[in-house]
Design an enzyme around this catalytic site. Structure first.
Site, short mmCIF file in Angstrom:
data_model
loop_
_atom_site.label_atom_id
_atom_site.label_comp_id
_atom_site.label_asym_id
_atom_site.label_seq_id
_atom_site.Cartn_x
_atom_site.Cartn_y
_atom_site.Cartn_z
CB CYS A 35 36.20 -18.25 -17.54
SG CYS A 35 35.06 -16.93 -16.53
CD GLN A 46 36.23 -13.57 -10.04
OE1 GLN A 46 36.05 -13.98 -11.12
NE2 GLN A 46 37.01 -12.35 -9.84
CE1 TYR A 52 33.91 -10.23 -16.50
CE2 TYR A 52 32.03 -10.43 -17.96
CZ TYR A 52 33.48 -10.74 -17.65
OH TYR A 52 34.16 -11.36 -18.78
CG LEU A 101 51.31 -9.74 -18.79
CD1 LEU A 101 51.68 -8.42 -19.93
CD2 LEU A 101 51.58 -10.88 -19.54
NE ARG A 128 47.45 -13.90 -19.59
CZ ARG A 128 47.47 -12.78 -20.18
NH1 ARG A 128 47.32 -12.36 -21.28
NH2 ARG A 128 47.75 -11.56 -19.30
#
Ligand code: FNR
Ligand code: 531
Length: 354
Positions: A25, A99, A182, A301, A324
């Site tokens: 997001c 998505q 969600y 990760l 990330r």
């Protein structure tokens, strides 16, 4: 050829490698409209060599947004701004994925850099939230309106309509967001779903909305294009959704025409302890892949080339999705290729830099 840079064919789509950009997001849009940021943010990672570039959670309705600034595809107006992005992603050799999401009881919140919690009672942008049962996500969060069967069917249709628009916008890979607490996830878990009708109680009832959503999307999403689902493979708490449930769900989804399961975790129980070790969710993808034969994506990760190579080489998953790490380095695939002694997907314009 390393395994990480082997092409991956799913239905009639071939990814140039096993590396995908995990949905992330950006919370920076007005009325859900993709803009220059979307183009640059996702486009740079396509130029950087990703095989699959997944959009962030894209709301199938305005009520389904996490924040007022989420990306959306709830109207025809959203299509062309998104098509501008998919055209560019394809021009760079990446497959554009979307998505499709509904935030459920975690909707109507502020952006992380504005606190991230529920919008204040006096915030004019606030809206009422929806869920499986009248159980708030966490302290301070609103108690969701318990969806009626009619309203459930309306949301299933909203996912299908969103998929139709996604096709129009040029996406070639659709992922249904059933993870991270969600809406769809909140029906799966007995900790957030205490319904006594056909959508609660037994395992078959708790997965019903997801199965029906898959069926409604599959009816409009072409057979030749991959349809995938992201799940939280475990909630990391006793009495919650477990890996065994995920394996059982995968068997059902495979029968329903889902082509790959994207295996994340957590998000539905606010205090749940989440491991923060490298590849902490890979065993979920491995369990699904080995026990059901359904293709899987591993995420969480994954940051190093050899780590990613081993996940694919050992058969734990078919794809690795990076979140990330891709924010830190849009050219991660190029660096990974160099590390693995592989021909790197460097844009010709940048050849002298790598
Ligand atoms: C995310 N994540 C996420 N997941 C998802 O399914 N849909 C989304 O839109 C988002 N949005 C999002 C935004 C940002 C800023 C971050 C950091 C994460 C979760 C993400 O896709 C991924 O599953 C996790 O971040 C774990 O992977 P990494 O980051 O350890 O590679
Ligand atoms: C972080 C998150 C990852 C895994 C479990 C729970 C939360 N993300 C999730 C995102 C929104 C931003 C925070 C979505 O899934 C939309």
């Amino acid at each position: 050829m390393t395994h990480l840079f082997e092409p991956f064919r799913l239905k009639e789509i071939t990814l140039r490698n096993r590396i995908g950009v995990s949905p992330m997001c950006q919370y920076c849009y007005e009325d859900g409209m993709a803009d220059d940021w979307t183009l640059v943010h996702l486009g740079s990672r396509a130029a950087g060599g990703a095989g699959l570039v997944l959009s962030e959670a894209t709301a199938v309705s305005a009520a389904g947004r996490i924040t007022p600034n989420d990306l959306g595809i709830w109207s025809e107006a959203h299509v062309e701004p998104l098509a501008r992005v998919t055209r560019y992603l394809k021009s760079q050799g990446a497959v554009p994925g979307i998505q499709l999401a509904h935030a459920g009881r975690k909707a109507s919140t502020s952006r992380p850099w504005e606190g991230g919690g529920p919008l204040a009672d006096d915030d004019p942008r606030r809206w009422s939230v929806l869920g499986a049962s009248p159980i708030a996500f966490a302290a301070g969060y609103p108690v969701p309106h318990e969806l009626s069967v009619t309203e459930i069917r309306e949301i299933e249709a909203q996912f299908a309509e969103a998929a139709r628009r996604a096709l129009e916008a040029g996406f070639e890979w659709a992922e249904i967001h059933a993870a991270h607490g969600y809406l769809l996830h909140s029906f799966l878990s007995p900790l957030s779903n205490t319904r006594t009708d056909d959508y609660g109680g037994s395992f078959a009832n708790r997965i019903r909305i997801l199965v029906e959503t898959v069926q409604s999307v599959r009816r409009v999403w072409p057979e030749r294009l991959p349809l995938t689902v992201r799940v939280s493979g475990t909630e990391w708490v006793e009495g919650g959704w477990q890996v065994e449930d995920t394996v059982e769900l995968a068997r059902v989804l495979k029968e329903e025409g889902v082509d790959l399961l994207d295996c994340s975790s957590s998000g539905n129980i606010s205090h749940a302890p989440i491991p923060q070790t490298p590849g902490y969710q890979v065993p979920i993808a491995e369990a699904v892949r080995r026990q059901t034969g359904l293709a899987t994506a591993a995420v969480g990760l994954i940051t190093e080339a050899h780590q990613a190579e081993e996940i694919i080489h050992s058969g734990q998953a078919d794809l690795v999705l990076l979140g990330r790490e891709f924010l830190r380095d849009p050219y991660w695939p190029v660096r990974a290729a160099k590390t693995l002694g592989q021909e790197a997907p460097v844009p010709a314009q940048y050849l002298r830099a790598f």
